[in-house]
Each structure stands twice: as structure tokens, then as C-alpha cells.
Scaffold this motif. Sequence first.
Motif, PDB file in Angstrom:
ATOM      1  N   LEU A 189       8.457  33.941  56.035  1.00  0.00           N
ATOM      2  CA  LEU A 189       8.613  32.681  56.759  1.00  0.00           C
ATOM      3  C   LEU A 189       7.265  32.262  57.358  1.00  0.00           C
ATOM      4  O   LEU A 189       7.177  31.768  58.479  1.00  0.00           O
ATOM      5  CB  LEU A 189       9.684  32.807  57.853  1.00  0.00           C
ATOM      6  N   GLY A 190       6.222  32.518  56.603  1.00  0.00           N
ATOM      7  CA  GLY A 190       4.877  32.115  57.027  1.00  0.00           C
ATOM      8  C   GLY A 190       4.240  33.039  58.050  1.00  0.00           C
ATOM      9  O   GLY A 190       3.138  32.768  58.516  1.00  0.00           O
ATOM     10  N   LEU A 191       4.938  34.138  58.413  1.00  0.00           N
ATOM     11  CA  LEU A 191       4.423  35.021  59.462  1.00  0.00           C
ATOM     12  C   LEU A 191       4.154  36.421  58.910  1.00  0.00           C
ATOM     13  O   LEU A 191       4.617  36.771  57.834  1.00  0.00           O
ATOM     14  CB  LEU A 191       5.442  35.104  60.613  1.00  0.00           C
ATOM     15  N   ASP A 192       3.413  37.185  59.687  1.00  0.00           N
ATOM     16  CA  ASP A 192       3.132  38.578  59.332  1.00  0.00           C
ATOM     17  C   ASP A 192       4.222  39.454  59.929  1.00  0.00           C
ATOM     18  O   ASP A 192       4.371  39.529  61.147  1.00  0.00           O
ATOM     19  CB  ASP A 192       1.752  38.939  59.917  1.00  0.00           C
ATOM     20  N   PRO A 193       5.003  40.130  59.084  1.00  0.00           N
ATOM     21  CA  PRO A 193       6.157  40.862  59.620  1.00  0.00           C
ATOM     22  C   PRO A 193       5.800  41.973  60.602  1.00  0.00           C
ATOM     23  O   PRO A 193       6.633  42.337  61.423  1.00  0.00           O
ATOM     24  CB  PRO A 193       6.842  41.438  58.375  1.00  0.00           C
ATOM     25  N   ARG A 194       4.608  42.499  60.542  1.00  0.00           N
ATOM     26  CA  ARG A 194       4.275  43.550  61.509  1.00  0.00           C
ATOM     27  C   ARG A 194       3.728  42.963  62.806  1.00  0.00           C
ATOM     28  O   ARG A 194       4.075  43.411  63.886  1.00  0.00           O
ATOM     29  CB  ARG A 194       3.290  44.549  60.898  1.00  0.00           C
ATOM     30  N   ARG A 195       2.909  41.936  62.681  1.00  0.00           N
ATOM     31  CA  ARG A 195       2.317  41.377  63.895  1.00  0.00           C
ATOM     32  C   ARG A 195       3.264  40.429  64.623  1.00  0.00           C
ATOM     33  O   ARG A 195       3.317  40.394  65.844  1.00  0.00           O
ATOM     34  CB  ARG A 195       1.010  40.644  63.535  1.00  0.00           C
ATOM     35  N   ASP A 196       4.021  39.645  63.852  1.00  0.00           N
ATOM     36  CA  ASP A 196       4.865  38.609  64.465  1.00  0.00           C
ATOM     37  C   ASP A 196       6.340  38.999  64.447  1.00  0.00           C
ATOM     38  O   ASP A 196       7.213  38.139  64.415  1.00  0.00           O
ATOM     39  CB  ASP A 196       4.686  37.283  63.722  1.00  0.00           C
ATOM     40  N   GLY A 197       6.591  40.317  64.450  1.00  0.00           N
ATOM     41  CA  GLY A 197       7.965  40.800  64.343  1.00  0.00           C
ATOM     42  C   GLY A 197       8.913  40.156  65.342  1.00  0.00           C
ATOM     43  O   GLY A 197      10.033  39.781  64.992  1.00  0.00           O
ATOM     44  N   HIS A 198       8.447  40.003  66.574  1.00  0.00           N
ATOM     45  CA  HIS A 198       9.349  39.481  67.607  1.00  0.00           C
ATOM     46  C   HIS A 198       9.777  38.046  67.305  1.00  0.00           C
ATOM     47  O   HIS A 198      10.856  37.630  67.693  1.00  0.00           O
ATOM     48  CB  HIS A 198       8.684  39.568  68.981  1.00  0.00           C
ATOM     49  N   ARG A 199       8.926  37.302  66.582  1.00  0.00           N
ATOM     50  CA  ARG A 199       9.314  35.930  66.242  1.00  0.00           C
ATOM     51  C   ARG A 199      10.208  35.898  65.013  1.00  0.00           C
ATOM     52  O   ARG A 199      11.021  34.981  64.851  1.00  0.00           O
ATOM     53  CB  ARG A 199       8.058  35.077  66.007  1.00  0.00           C
ATOM     54  N   LEU A 200      10.049  36.884  64.153  1.00  0.00           N
ATOM     55  CA  LEU A 200      10.861  36.903  62.933  1.00  0.00           C
ATOM     56  C   LEU A 200      12.267  37.440  63.165  1.00  0.00           C
ATOM     57  O   LEU A 200      13.215  37.030  62.500  1.00  0.00           O
ATOM     58  CB  LEU A 200      10.167  37.758  61.869  1.00  0.00           C
ATOM     59  N   ARG A 201      12.397  38.387  64.094  1.00  0.00           N
ATOM     60  CA  ARG A 201      13.665  39.105  64.227  1.00  0.00           C
ATOM     61  C   ARG A 201      14.894  38.206  64.356  1.00  0.00           C
ATOM     62  O   ARG A 201      15.899  38.451  63.680  1.00  0.00           O
ATOM     63  CB  ARG A 201      13.599  40.090  65.385  1.00  0.00           C
ATOM     64  N   PRO A 202      14.850  37.163  65.183  1.00  0.00           N
ATOM     65  CA  PRO A 202      16.059  36.329  65.247  1.00  0.00           C
ATOM     66  C   PRO A 202      16.324  35.565  63.956  1.00  0.00           C
ATOM     67  O   PRO A 202      17.452  35.155  63.697  1.00  0.00           O
ATOM     68  CB  PRO A 202      15.744  35.344  66.392  1.00  0.00           C
ATOM     69  N   ARG A 203      15.297  35.398  63.125  1.00  0.00           N
ATOM     70  CA  ARG A 203      15.423  34.525  61.950  1.00  0.00           C
ATOM     71  C   ARG A 203      15.725  35.271  60.666  1.00  0.00           C
ATOM     72  O   ARG A 203      16.035  34.649  59.654  1.00  0.00           O
ATOM     73  CB  ARG A 203      14.111  33.736  61.769  1.00  0.00           C
ATOM     74  N   VAL A 204      15.598  36.588  60.703  1.00  0.00           N
ATOM     75  CA  VAL A 204      15.721  37.386  59.482  1.00  0.00           C
ATOM     76  C   VAL A 204      16.847  38.412  59.648  1.00  0.00           C
ATOM     77  O   VAL A 204      16.879  39.142  60.627  1.00  0.00           O
ATOM     78  CB  VAL A 204      14.395  38.116  59.180  1.00  0.00           C
ATOM     79  N   GLY A 205      17.760  38.447  58.693  1.00  0.00           N
ATOM     80  CA  GLY A 205      18.840  39.443  58.712  1.00  0.00           C
ATOM     81  C   GLY A 205      18.488  40.609  57.818  1.00  0.00           C
ATOM     82  O   GLY A 205      17.861  40.438  56.779  1.00  0.00           O
ATOM     83  N   VAL A 206      18.889  41.803  58.231  1.00  0.00           N
ATOM     84  CA  VAL A 206      18.501  43.009  57.508  1.00  0.00           C
ATOM     85  C   VAL A 206      19.720  43.880  57.224  1.00  0.00           C
ATOM     86  O   VAL A 206      20.515  44.153  58.110  1.00  0.00           O
ATOM     87  CB  VAL A 206      17.469  43.816  58.340  1.00  0.00           C
ATOM     88  N   MET A 207      19.867  44.286  55.969  1.00  0.00           N
ATOM     89  CA  MET A 207      20.852  45.307  55.612  1.00  0.00           C
ATOM     90  C   MET A 207      20.077  46.471  55.024  1.00  0.00           C
ATOM     91  O   MET A 207      19.493  46.347  53.951  1.00  0.00           O
ATOM     92  CB  MET A 207      21.846  44.754  54.588  1.00  0.00           C
ATOM     93  N   LEU A 208      20.068  47.588  55.737  1.00  0.00           N
ATOM     94  CA  LEU A 208      19.342  48.758  55.260  1.00  0.00           C
ATOM     95  C   LEU A 208      20.101  49.386  54.100  1.00  0.00           C
ATOM     96  O   LEU A 208      21.313  49.211  53.966  1.00  0.00           O
ATOM     97  CB  LEU A 208      19.208  49.791  56.384  1.00  0.00           C
ATOM     98  N   GLN A 209      19.386  50.137  53.273  1.00  0.00           N
ATOM     99  CA  GLN A 209      20.071  50.798  52.162  1.00  0.00           C
ATOM    100  C   GLN A 209      21.115  51.770  52.688  1.00  0.00           C
ATOM    101  O   GLN A 209      22.178  51.921  52.110  1.00  0.00           O
ATOM    102  CB  GLN A 209      19.063  51.532  51.279  1.00  0.00           C
ATOM    103  N   GLN A 210      20.822  52.411  53.791  1.00  0.00           N
ATOM    104  CA  GLN A 210      21.848  53.261  54.401  1.00  0.00           C
ATOM    105  C   GLN A 210      21.568  53.420  55.885  1.00  0.00           C
ATOM    106  O   GLN A 210      20.466  53.224  56.358  1.00  0.00           O
ATOM    107  CB  GLN A 210      21.916  54.617  53.725  1.00  0.00           C
ATOM    108  N   GLY A 211      22.656  53.791  56.604  1.00  0.00           N
ATOM    109  CA  GLY A 211      22.518  54.109  58.021  1.00  0.00           C
ATOM    110  C   GLY A 211      22.346  52.886  58.888  1.00  0.00           C
ATOM    111  O   GLY A 211      22.533  51.751  58.446  1.00  0.00           O
ATOM    112  N   GLY A 212      21.999  53.143  60.135  1.00  0.00           N
ATOM    113  CA  GLY A 212      21.731  52.047  61.046  1.00  0.00           C
ATOM    114  C   GLY A 212      22.840  51.755  62.030  1.00  0.00           C
ATOM    115  O   GLY A 212      22.717  50.848  62.848  1.00  0.00           O
ATOM    116  N   ILE A 213      23.948  52.509  61.943  1.00  0.00           N
ATOM    117  CA  ILE A 213      25.082  52.189  62.805  1.00  0.00           C
ATOM    118  C   ILE A 213      25.548  53.444  63.541  1.00  0.00           C
ATOM    119  O   ILE A 213      25.608  54.531  62.953  1.00  0.00           O
ATOM    120  CB  ILE A 213      26.215  51.560  61.963  1.00  0.00           C
ATOM    121  N   TYR A 214      25.868  53.281  64.825  1.00  0.00           N
ATOM    122  CA  TYR A 214      26.350  54.404  65.642  1.00  0.00           C
ATOM    123  C   TYR A 214      27.562  55.055  64.974  1.00  0.00           C
ATOM    124  O   TYR A 214      28.515  54.353  64.619  1.00  0.00           O
ATOM    125  CB  TYR A 214      26.802  53.920  67.014  1.00  0.00           C
ATOM    126  N   PRO A 215      27.590  56.376  64.853  1.00  0.00           N
ATOM    127  CA  PRO A 215      28.734  57.026  64.186  1.00  0.00           C
ATOM    128  C   PRO A 215      30.065  56.780  64.901  1.00  0.00           C
ATOM    129  O   PRO A 215      31.105  56.796  64.260  1.00  0.00           O
ATOM    130  CB  PRO A 215      28.384  58.512  64.228  1.00  0.00           C
TER     131      PRO A 215
END
Lengths: 261, 314
Positions: free
Chosen positions: B73-99
Motif C-alpha cells: 500500500l505504498g509503505l514499507d512494512p517494517r518501518r511503517d508497520g503501525h500505519r499498515l496494521r489497521p489496513r492489512v489483514g493477515v492469516m498465518l499459515q498456522q497458529g496465532g490463536i490462544y489455545p
Amino acid sequence: MSRTDPVPDHPFAPRPGAAGVPQMLARQTSLELRLLLRNGEQLLITLVIPILVLVGVSLVHAVDVGSGRRIDVVTPGVFSLAVLSTAFTSLAIATGFERRYGVLKRLGATPLPRWGLIAAKSATVLVVELGQLLVLAGVASSLGWSPRGSWLELVPLLLVGTAAFSGLGLLMAGTLRAEATLAAANLVWLLLLAGGGIIVPLSRLPAGVAAGLSVLPSAALTEGMRAVLQHGSGLPAGPLVVLAVWALLGVGTASVAFRWE
Amino acid sequence: MRPAYTRSVPAPAVEVIDLVKRYGDLVAVDGLSFEVPAATVTAVLGPNGAGKTSTVECCEGYRRPDRGSVRVLGLDPRRDGHRLRPRVGVMLQQGGIYPTVRAVEMLRHVAGLHAHPLDVDMLVERLGLGATGRTPFRRLSGGQQQRLSLALAVVGRPELVFLDEPTAGLDPQARRATWDLIAQLRTDGVTVVLTTHYLEEAERLADRVLVVDHGRVIAAGSPAELTHREGQGALRFRAPAGLDLASLRAALPDAVTVAESSSGGYEVRGALDPHLVAAVTTWCATHGVMPEGLTLARRSLEDVFLELTGRELR
Ligand SMILES: Nc1ncnc2c1ncn2[C@@H]1O[C@H](COP(=O)(O)OP(=O)(O)O)[C@@H](O)[C@H]1O
Ligand SMILES: [Mg+2]
């Protein structure tokens, strides 16, 4: 129809945005609390065992706790044990497994900032401690406990002590494997309970041993609690300084060494 | 500031140039470049170990590229992470959820971290998570876990979602629900980047497919472009054995080959188009031959992969 309603035919039409920071913190804290209360093992270590220690040591005269009424000596120690259980052991184990299961990684992709996650964890720890102290104070009162000093003087002691133990707990959770954290956090808890100046006042020990133990965060927190609650002597500087140093070391190292994945 | 998806000249949602990711001596991603146009579905297709997850996680800001540039979205995902986070949805290949968390509880939680989340009940219903009740996450079926993970990626109404193997291990019905949801995301203007090793999934869902192997893009294009490249295809029919192949061959365009692949089984290979079909059936009519079981087989992505790598995809 309000503006927040999605377009009927396009339910997924983008409308990104983070919730307000206070709302995110409140939600995260509330979730962490619910998950903690659902976890039987954590309740065992944060509440059941401290109650057993309180009742056991104050009623059974097996351990020499020195002069003064037993319950007045034991209760501040059990308060300190409660803080150790929650801020160190319970926090370390929960966070270690969250890291292992990728929960910390996944939360990193939500709008909740990392400092917000840490803030929510701190708030959770403080709320649980408050609950523990209320319950333990209730049990102690029923056993005849009569505290002297002011509860307000406990606040700085509790905050700095909590910071010290949380920093160390997070350091462990963020660097070791989850199983290692589980084992080590329980072991440290047991060692400090047995020999960390929590049950037996330092004044009952040989001077050399007492001096050695007094730099432990568990002993410092307990001595501080006893000074306020048993002797009514106001906030003691020594223990507070010891705890502050541990807090700086723990939080400082954790913030550098913590690995989120 | 206006959000990117209303811009008049759409910039690519994701732009990866010459990405390299190494783990010690292993080069997992080896000079990968691609662009993802806004409001499209791009499938990164490749076998296990091809470097799909490494690539996607560089785009999500989880991994640091060793070389190359990644813009999201025109930004650097490592530097501008805080601006991207609300705009980008992520599904990890596995894990990520409290058991111990419950599915709907987790979904409501993540919804609550966003300003304008989707209606949680709608999502629960669409993905068939309604029956999970008070069951803790670790006791959900693999399919339910996958679908919850997908729901978490979209609940914040992102502009862009990264889905790492969203249908791995799903039963056909759950896979269908996931495909429908991804198609709806596209219709509604969400950009989707998904990884898969299912050819059918890539063929069915994607506007663009990147075929990745050993960390390199070995082919890219729409499913139609990939499967039609070099005009490969086959027309097959059955007829009495021993037809005059030279006569049939002479009636067809130059680049076409003709063979009796088994006794009475005929195969015409070449650029499949209506003219070729007409030419074959006209020859049959002229010679009084009934082409039984006439079928047209387009080249599949499977064939493409096999041709490019000499290996099966799975
Ligand atoms: N964190 C890591 N450390 C070391 N090797 C890794 C790591 N992640 C992936 N790899 C290796 O990199 C290669 C590509 O992996 P990955 O990106 O997960 O591929 P895919 O998602 O296509 O299966 C594989 O050989 C894998 O073993
Ligand atoms: Mg992968």
C-alpha cells in the motif's frame, strides 16, 4: 442507516481503521483476564497455594517465624508470594506459551501496538493482584490478622515489586522455549518460596545469609511488606531500592532481548 | 488523507522487487519480483518449501528481506508497520490463536480492535462457525481453526489481505465456503494475496497466478494465459482403428500434431480454437467417421508446472 453499516451488496467493502487506544487496552485486558481465570493451573498457583500457605504456616507451628503473632508475620509474606505468583510465574508461563503458539506474532498484525499488549498484561497482573490481596486479607482477618501501617504505603512497593517480577518473567518468556519457561518459572517460584525470605523473616537468619538473601526481589518485597504491615514503620527505602534495581534490570533486559516469535 | 482504494490512478497494492530471503546458507527467496494490482486476487502457487511463506511474511513485515524492496500500500512494512496494521489483514499459515479462547470470543475481540469491523454474526454464519460454542480453540477441528483464522484476517475490513494457505487441509464443503468468501472479497474491492499448492484453487480464484519454485517466479499470468501459452491443448475422440492420419493431418493447420494414441483412440494436439474443432469434425463428416466421446482438454496449471520444472506439484 448509520455510516458504519456496510453497503448491503458489498459487506466486505474496505473500511479500515484502528479502534481507540483506550478501547483496545480495555479489550485486551479483559480478554487476558478471562483467559487467566479460565486456567485452573494458574489459579492454583496464584490463589489456592497462597491461601494454603497462609493458613498452614500461621496455624501449624512447624516453622520458626520469630517473635510477634504468627499471622502478622506470615500475612505480609503471603502477599509477597501472591505478587511473585502472578507477576512472575503466571505471567511468564502464559506469555511463553502465547509466544510459542504464535499468538504474540498474530497480535502484532492487529492494530494493538506492542506497548499496548504489554500495558494490557501489566493491567491484568495488577487487577489479579488486587483480587488476590483482597481474598488473602479476608482469610488473614478471619485468622485474627491485625495490620498496622497504611495500605497506601503498600502501593509503591507493590508497583515496583510487580515491575521487577514482570520484567524478569517476560525476560524468561521472551527468550526461552515455552517448556523451559514453564519448568524454570515454577522452579524459581518454589525456590523463592522455600528460601527467598518469604516465610522466615531475615532477622531470624544468620547475618551473612540474611545479607545475601536481602538482595533477592522476593526478600526485599517481603521485608518491605513486613515493615509497613507488621511494624507500621512506614515505607522502607532499602527494599524499595533493591526492587527498583531489579525492575530496571528485568524490564531493561527484557525490552532488548524479548523475541516475539 | 484519502484511502488508497479511492485513488483515481490505482497504485499496485503490493510491489516486490528483487526480494531475497536467506536462512543461513539456504536461499529461500531468490530474487523474486511481482506486483499485485489493487482489488484483484493473486495466487502464489508452488510446492512446499518454494518460499511462499517467506515471501508473504516479508510483505507482512514479520521477516526482514536480505535484499530487494517490498512496498505494501505504498509503505514499507517494517518501518511503517503501525500505519499498515489497521489496513492489512493477515492469516498465518498456522497458529496465532490462544489455545483456550473460544472462536466467537476471539473474533469479537479482534473486531473490537478495529474502528469499523464487520458484523461478527454475519461472518460466523458465513464461515459455519456457529456450532463452535464454548469449545476452546485447541479442541476445534482443523477446518474450524482455519476458518476462524480466515475470519480474523477480514473482520477489521482491511483493504488488503494476505492468506497463507487458507484452504490447506479443509474438507470440500469448508473449502467451498472459503472460496466463496475470497470471491466476495474481490467483488467488494479487497485485494487478496493467497498462497496455495492447490492448482484448482489458483485456477478458480486468481486473477493472476505466480508460479514459484525454489524461491523464483517461474511463470506468471492469468490462469488462462498460463494454460494457453504456446497454445497447448488436446482434442480427443474415439473412432474405428486405423484412420488415415496423413489425410486428417493435411486437413488441419500446420502447427498441429495428430496421433492414434491407442487403438481407436485419437489425439489432436495444438492451439485449441473453434476453427480447429470445426476442421476436425468436418474431416470426420467428409469421411463418414463418427467422433465418439469428443473432448477438449486445455492444458492445466498442473501441466504447466510439470513442463517448467519436470516435477509434479505435490
Ligand atoms: N525461519 C526459518 N529458518 C530456517 N529455514 C526456514 C525458515 N523458514 C523457512 N525456511 C526454509 O526456507 C524454505 C522456504 O520455506 P517457506 O517460505 O516456508 O516455503 P513455503 O511456504 O513455500 O512452503 C524451506 O526450505 C524452509 O525449510
Ligand atoms: Mg508456507
